[in-house]
Design an enzyme around this catalytic site. Structure first.
Site, mmCIF file in Angstrom:
data_model
loop_
_atom_site.group_PDB
_atom_site.id
_atom_site.type_symbol
_atom_site.label_atom_id
_atom_site.label_comp_id
_atom_site.label_asym_id
_atom_site.label_seq_id
_atom_site.Cartn_x
_atom_site.Cartn_y
_atom_site.Cartn_z
ATOM 1 N N THR A 37 -11.100 2.976 27.341
ATOM 2 C CA THR A 37 -12.462 3.455 27.099
ATOM 3 C C THR A 37 -13.352 2.293 26.683
ATOM 4 O O THR A 37 -12.879 1.275 26.164
ATOM 5 C CB THR A 37 -12.486 4.492 25.953
ATOM 6 N N VAL A 68 -17.041 12.179 21.783
ATOM 7 C CA VAL A 68 -16.037 12.930 22.536
ATOM 8 C C VAL A 68 -15.698 12.153 23.805
ATOM 9 O O VAL A 68 -16.538 12.020 24.693
ATOM 10 C CB VAL A 68 -16.539 14.341 22.898
ATOM 11 N N ASP A 128 -13.359 7.447 12.514
ATOM 12 C CA ASP A 128 -12.729 7.698 13.811
ATOM 13 C C ASP A 128 -12.081 9.089 13.811
ATOM 14 O O ASP A 128 -11.408 9.466 12.852
ATOM 15 C CB ASP A 128 -11.670 6.628 14.076
ATOM 16 N N HIS A 278 3.049 -14.085 -19.268
ATOM 17 C CA HIS A 278 3.576 -12.720 -19.340
ATOM 18 C C HIS A 278 2.470 -11.696 -19.581
ATOM 19 O O HIS A 278 2.583 -10.800 -20.419
ATOM 20 C CB HIS A 278 4.666 -12.603 -20.403
ATOM 21 N N GLY A 307 4.060 -23.699 -18.116
ATOM 22 C CA GLY A 307 4.467 -22.768 -17.062
ATOM 23 C C GLY A 307 3.597 -21.541 -16.971
ATOM 24 O O GLY A 307 4.007 -20.525 -16.411
ATOM 25 N N GLU A 330 1.965 -22.943 -13.405
ATOM 26 C CA GLU A 330 2.400 -22.183 -12.227
ATOM 27 C C GLU A 330 1.258 -21.960 -11.241
ATOM 28 O O GLU A 330 1.399 -22.183 -10.037
ATOM 29 C CB GLU A 330 2.961 -20.818 -12.660
ATOM 30 N N ASN A 420 -0.427 -3.539 -29.868
ATOM 31 C CA ASN A 420 -1.542 -3.767 -30.777
ATOM 32 C C ASN A 420 -1.986 -5.220 -30.687
ATOM 33 O O ASN A 420 -1.157 -6.123 -30.711
ATOM 34 C CB ASN A 420 -1.132 -3.446 -32.210
ATOM 35 N N ASP A 480 -3.634 -3.177 -45.054
ATOM 36 C CA ASP A 480 -2.680 -4.292 -45.020
ATOM 37 C C ASP A 480 -2.945 -5.256 -43.858
ATOM 38 O O ASP A 480 -2.783 -6.471 -43.993
ATOM 39 C CB ASP A 480 -1.234 -3.791 -44.977
ATOM 40 N N HIS A 526 -2.153 -1.110 -22.459
ATOM 41 C CA HIS A 526 -0.695 -0.922 -22.515
ATOM 42 C C HIS A 526 -0.035 -1.322 -21.204
ATOM 43 O O HIS A 526 -0.715 -1.488 -20.214
ATOM 44 C CB HIS A 526 -0.365 0.539 -22.838
#
Length: 526
Positions: A37, A68, A128, A278, A307, A330, A420, A480, A526
């Protein structure tokens, strides 16, 4: 019953014309009749390949501005008819439906259209309809029909046809069918996500997620885990869109840490450097130059920085590159690097250099995901920021200008430290970071202890936490934690507030002569 015969008829209709002509010439050399087409047919004809228009094949013209053209029983019947099934073959013969053995289709570039910022109507026109229908039909009938949605699979089809007298193998057809359904699934996910945003429904009843595998990784977080890196098409500058200038492939952990580093560096308008290990920062600083910011970020925890991942929010020059390469690193990620800087990095073959062309907008809205057993969590990106005008001074002593500037910097960093989180900052640089502890007071003490270690390593008379400010990602549940910060030498505190014991914490701050401000916003991570 399925009859395996050579591919005799193929339908090619692609938006990505990479490798199209070579593949079409191969099919033609095998005696395959080619249906097509629009622009795909033109590209093949221009290359001298014989093509039959789908409209001639169906006896029905393209209409409705091309909406179509393949939605016709002669197309879908030719794809879906079960070979060797007497009823199917009788119906196909009665209605003049010729079998189609190979379907090569890739879809209107909807994702690319959205990424370019096109208007609503243009995005709609790039949804599409016929393409996914043909792909899904061919994949369903993979017992006899081969479906190809990615140009990178052309070679596998060629090799199979050459080795099997023009036929493909059941295993290949099954693999390509799986690829096909993944493509239509990802395509529909992109459309549904975009449509949900258009109607203001960021968290719809059904949440679809799709991605394109960019890289198969050697392993995941650990060598016994499999892993791959998928991209969603989001144009946000970062690890998914960066150019890797040098170095070996990024690992799972490299990718995760580099993303964390770059998002943190993007928080600042002035020259800034974030060093990550990390997924937590071990040093962050702003400065008058990248070199200055890097040295001050490194001084926070030079041992952990070895590193690590270095993220920079400015193009890198030679001086900065020379400073960064004094220790093993790294990954370095930045918006750009000049030729002299690249030459310096090139001498460090194991260093990966990623250039993004820009910085992500920390205020930009978006979604983040986290998997759970049996599901996943979706939330909006933490784009929250506090300004000086939004802060509430809770203590008798008002912070001075230096303390206020450092507190705002510290609280931005908090957003990117695992809870924390306790962050000590002095003169625009972190001087102690406590991350990921179950007790907030332990985070405060660990951060102070690391500051003492850094001071001893540098031969300083006292740790840099003396005279610093401290930020907490969430409220101090008891006094504290604040007292631990005061013991480390902090003079001002920024925290969300909202604890039942806020009065107790404020009283302790007043007794120590500290200034303390409340943000009303927390930054759990977290």
């Amino acid at each position: 019953m399925t009859m395996h015969t050579p591919v005799r008829r193929a339908l090619l209709s692609v938006s990505d014309k990479t490798g199209l002509v070579d593949f079409a010439k191969f099919l033609e050399s095998r005696g395959v009749d080619i249906l097509s087409t629009g622009g795909t047919a033109k590209a093949m004809r221009d290359a001298g390949v014989a093509v039959t228009d789908v409209s001639d094949f169906t006896g029905f013209p393209e209409m409705l501005d091309g909406r179509v053209k393949t939605l016709h029983p002669k197309v879908h019947g030719g794809i879906l008819g079960i070979r060797g099934n007497a009823d199917h073959e009788s119906a196909m013969s009665e209605h003049g439906i010729a079998p189609i053995d190979l379907v090569v289709v890739n879809l209107y570039p909807f994702e690319e259209t959205v990424a370019k910022g096109a208007d609503f109507d243009t995005c709609i026109e790039n949804i599409d309809i016929g393409g996914p229908g043909m792909i899904r039909a061919a994949a369903k009938n993979h017992a006899a029909v081969t479906v190809v949605v990615d140009p990178e699979d052309y070679d596998a089809v060629k090799e199979a046809m050459e080795a099997n007298d023009g036929d493909t193998t059941p295993d290949l057809r099954k693999r390509l069918a799986a690829t096909a359904y993944a493509r239509t699934g990802a395509y529909d996910a992109a459309i549904s996500g975009w449509f949900a945003r258009q109607v203001g429904d960021e968290l719809p009843r059904r949440f679809a997620l799709g991605g394109l595998r960019k890289q198969t990784l050697r392993y995941g977080e650990n060598p016994h885990q499999q892993a791959a890196f998928y991209t969603t098409g989001e144009a946000r500058p970062g690890v998914a869109t960066a150019e890797q200038v040098q170095g070996k492939e990024l690992s799972y952990n490299n990718l995760n840490d580099t993303d964390a580093a770059f998002e943190l560096a993007a928080e600042f308008d002035e020259p800034a450097v974030a060093i990550i290990k990390h997924a937590n920062p071990c040093g962050v600083a702003v400065g008058g130059s990248i070199v200055e910011a890097y040295k001050r970020a490194l001084a926070c925890d030079p041992v952990s920085a070895f590193g690590g991942i270095v993220a920079i929010n400015r193009p890198i020059d030679k001086a900065a590159a020379e400073e960064i390469t004094k220790i093993f690193t790294e990954v370095v990620i930045a918006p750009d690097a000049d030729e002299e800087a690249r030459a310096v990095f090139a001498a460090k073959k194991n260093l990966r250099l990623l250039l993004t062309g820009g910085m992500p907008d920390p205020a930009e809205e978006g979604l983040t995901l986290k998997t759970l057993s049996g599901g996943f969590l979706v939330q909006s990106r933490d784009s929250g920021r506090v300004t000086e005008s939004a802060l509430k001074v809770a203590t008798q002593r008002q912070p001075d200008d230096r303390e206020m500037r450092d507190m705002l910097i510290a609280f931005r960093i908090c957003k990117h430290v695992k809870s924390n989180a306790i962050i000590y900052v002095k003169d625009g640089a972190t001087v102690g970071i406590g991350a990921g502890q179950m007790s907030r007071v332990d985070s405060a003490r660990i951060a102070a202890a690391k500051a003492k270690d850094a001071a001893e390593a540098a031969g300083a008379e006292q740790p840099a936490t003396v005279g610093s400010v401290v930020a907490s990602d969430a409220f101090f549940p008891f006094a504290d934690g604040l007292l631990a910060a005061a013991e480390a030498g902090a003079t001002a505190v920024i925290q969300p507030g909202g604890s039942m014991r806020d009065d107790e914490v404020v009283k302790a701050a007043d007794e120590k002569g500290l200034a303390m401000v409340m943000t009303g916003m927390r930054h759990f991570r977290h």
